[in-house]
Design a protein around this motif. Structure first.
Motif, mmCIF file in Angstrom:
data_model
loop_
_atom_site.group_PDB
_atom_site.id
_atom_site.type_symbol
_atom_site.label_atom_id
_atom_site.label_comp_id
_atom_site.label_asym_id
_atom_site.label_seq_id
_atom_site.Cartn_x
_atom_site.Cartn_y
_atom_site.Cartn_z
ATOM 1 N N ASP A 110 34.284 44.886 55.146
ATOM 2 C CA ASP A 110 33.871 43.511 55.435
ATOM 3 C C ASP A 110 34.210 43.168 56.892
ATOM 4 O O ASP A 110 35.373 43.164 57.290
ATOM 5 C CB ASP A 110 34.596 42.563 54.474
ATOM 6 N N VAL A 113 36.716 40.254 57.580
ATOM 7 C CA VAL A 113 38.068 40.658 57.176
ATOM 8 C C VAL A 113 38.644 41.636 58.198
ATOM 9 O O VAL A 113 39.800 41.533 58.608
ATOM 10 C CB VAL A 113 38.046 41.300 55.764
ATOM 11 N N LYS A 116 39.930 39.954 61.404
ATOM 12 C CA LYS A 116 41.238 39.313 61.206
ATOM 13 C C LYS A 116 42.353 40.354 61.152
ATOM 14 O O LYS A 116 43.410 40.185 61.744
ATOM 15 C CB LYS A 116 41.231 38.516 59.873
ATOM 16 N N ASP B 110 44.704 37.920 51.227
ATOM 17 C CA ASP B 110 43.600 36.961 51.098
ATOM 18 C C ASP B 110 43.071 36.983 49.664
ATOM 19 O O ASP B 110 42.554 38.002 49.186
ATOM 20 C CB ASP B 110 42.494 37.332 52.098
ATOM 21 N N VAL B 113 39.330 37.986 49.108
ATOM 22 C CA VAL B 113 39.151 39.414 49.387
ATOM 23 C C VAL B 113 39.733 40.239 48.245
ATOM 24 O O VAL B 113 39.130 41.213 47.778
ATOM 25 C CB VAL B 113 39.836 39.787 50.727
ATOM 26 N N LYS B 116 37.460 40.398 45.145
ATOM 27 C CA LYS B 116 36.348 41.341 45.323
ATOM 28 C C LYS B 116 36.831 42.778 45.195
ATOM 29 O O LYS B 116 36.192 43.617 44.562
ATOM 30 C CB LYS B 116 35.729 41.153 46.717
ATOM 31 N N LYS B 117 37.982 43.054 45.842
ATOM 32 C CA LYS B 117 38.486 44.432 45.840
ATOM 33 C C LYS B 117 38.947 44.858 44.452
ATOM 34 O O LYS B 117 38.883 46.035 44.104
ATOM 35 C CB LYS B 117 39.629 44.577 46.845
#
Lengths: 201, 201
Positions: A110, A113, A116, B110, B113, B116-117
């Motif tokens: 991503d 992501v 960051k 996060d 995130v 999703k992971k």
């Protein structure tokens, strides 16, 4: 002498420590480099769907650090007792942690992501590890005050680390540069580096 | 006999393989468990700001796998030649890769995130690794067809893996359950498990 065969992509990265260790003792090996377009067809034939693979007299191994440690024993770049081997393993695993932390950012799919995470990597993780590694290499070696496979491992993966980190990690790090110079000045390594395929990572 | 001291948090996780290996041979060790509130004050005194730490007669080591391999040599759970040790290392590193892939999701800061992971982890990564590990343990052991530190390593970190994966990873995996039963039936391990502090992970 056993017949060695290394299978990997056409890059240095995780296979280069294997190539360095065999080259250190001028041990010949078959250096198979799989083209990216051929990879999907053979991926499932690999033990964990990954490379590098090392074959020794037809017996197949995987797991890059495990294979590197095995070859280090064959070429005599290990410690002389269990505690010394632990000290080498500690250095290698610390270098490998650093590699994985950089890799976790480089391979983050991503884009937002990743952006960051790269800020944290640049401002915190990389300076932290470089300071630790520079201190570990205070006498020009990562372990035991002499040449071990930890030194060869670091120098072998350094181009890959620099590529993923998008910077020269050893800049202004005299001890790490000393390790690099020492390893690259070894006859077997010098010969290998001169003749190996030129690749970015 | 050397004096062993393990320093870690009050959890099993990465120190449990060390505790298992010493317990296997009924070797006494000091089992120091740092309280979370005391950690910030001592974090910077640790080699890489991390635990576990192993002390052997006052000499300090870090890097959990490196220390586990060292103790495995002391208690005789290693191979009888370099290739056998490579086979054990391959199994251990594969289990460790699995641990890190689960950990990368569990410790993703996060929340979005992470969510999703975790889908990819549950649908792809965990089934892939469990199938491979189950096949590796076809004869009830991870390497060499006999008890090695790969078996103890797996069973020692299993509660931690289950905790992070939020599921019983060995459910319906008879070979992995066989490894678990075998290790937990060892006298030294049985004694340790009965007396160790009860913790979730």
């Amino acid at each position: 002498m056993p017949e060695y065969k290394i299978q990997y992509f056409n890059v240095k990265a995780l296979a280069e420590p294997l190539r360095f260790l065999l080259s250190y003792k001028n041990i010949p090996f078959e250096d198979v480099r799989i083209k990216s377009e051929d990879w999907p067809a053979i991926k499932n034939t690999m033990p964990m769907g990954q490379m590098p693979i090392l074959e020794v007299d037809g017996k197949r191994a995987h797991q890059s650090l495990a294979m590197t440690r095995y070859l280090a024993k064959q070429v005599g770049l290990v410690g002389s007792n269990d505690w010394e081997d632990l000290e080498i393993d500690m250095a290698v695993d610390t270098i490998n942690d650093f590699r994985m932390k950089i890799g976790a950012v480089q391979y983050e799919p991503d884009e937002e992501v990743q952006k960051k995470k790269r800020v944290t990597l640049d401002n915190e993780t990389i300076p932290f590890y470089l300071e630790k590694l520079e201190a570990m290499a205070a006498d020009g070696h990562f372990a035991l005050g002499k040449l071990t496979w930890a030194d060869l491992y670091f120098v072998a993966v350094l181009d890959y680390l620099n590529y993923m980190a998008k910077k020269d990690l050893t800049e202004n790090r005299p001890n790490l540069n000393k390790v690099k110079e020492t390893v690259l000045a070894l006859d077997g390594i010098k010969n290998w580096v001169a003749k190996r395929p030129q690749t970015d990572l």
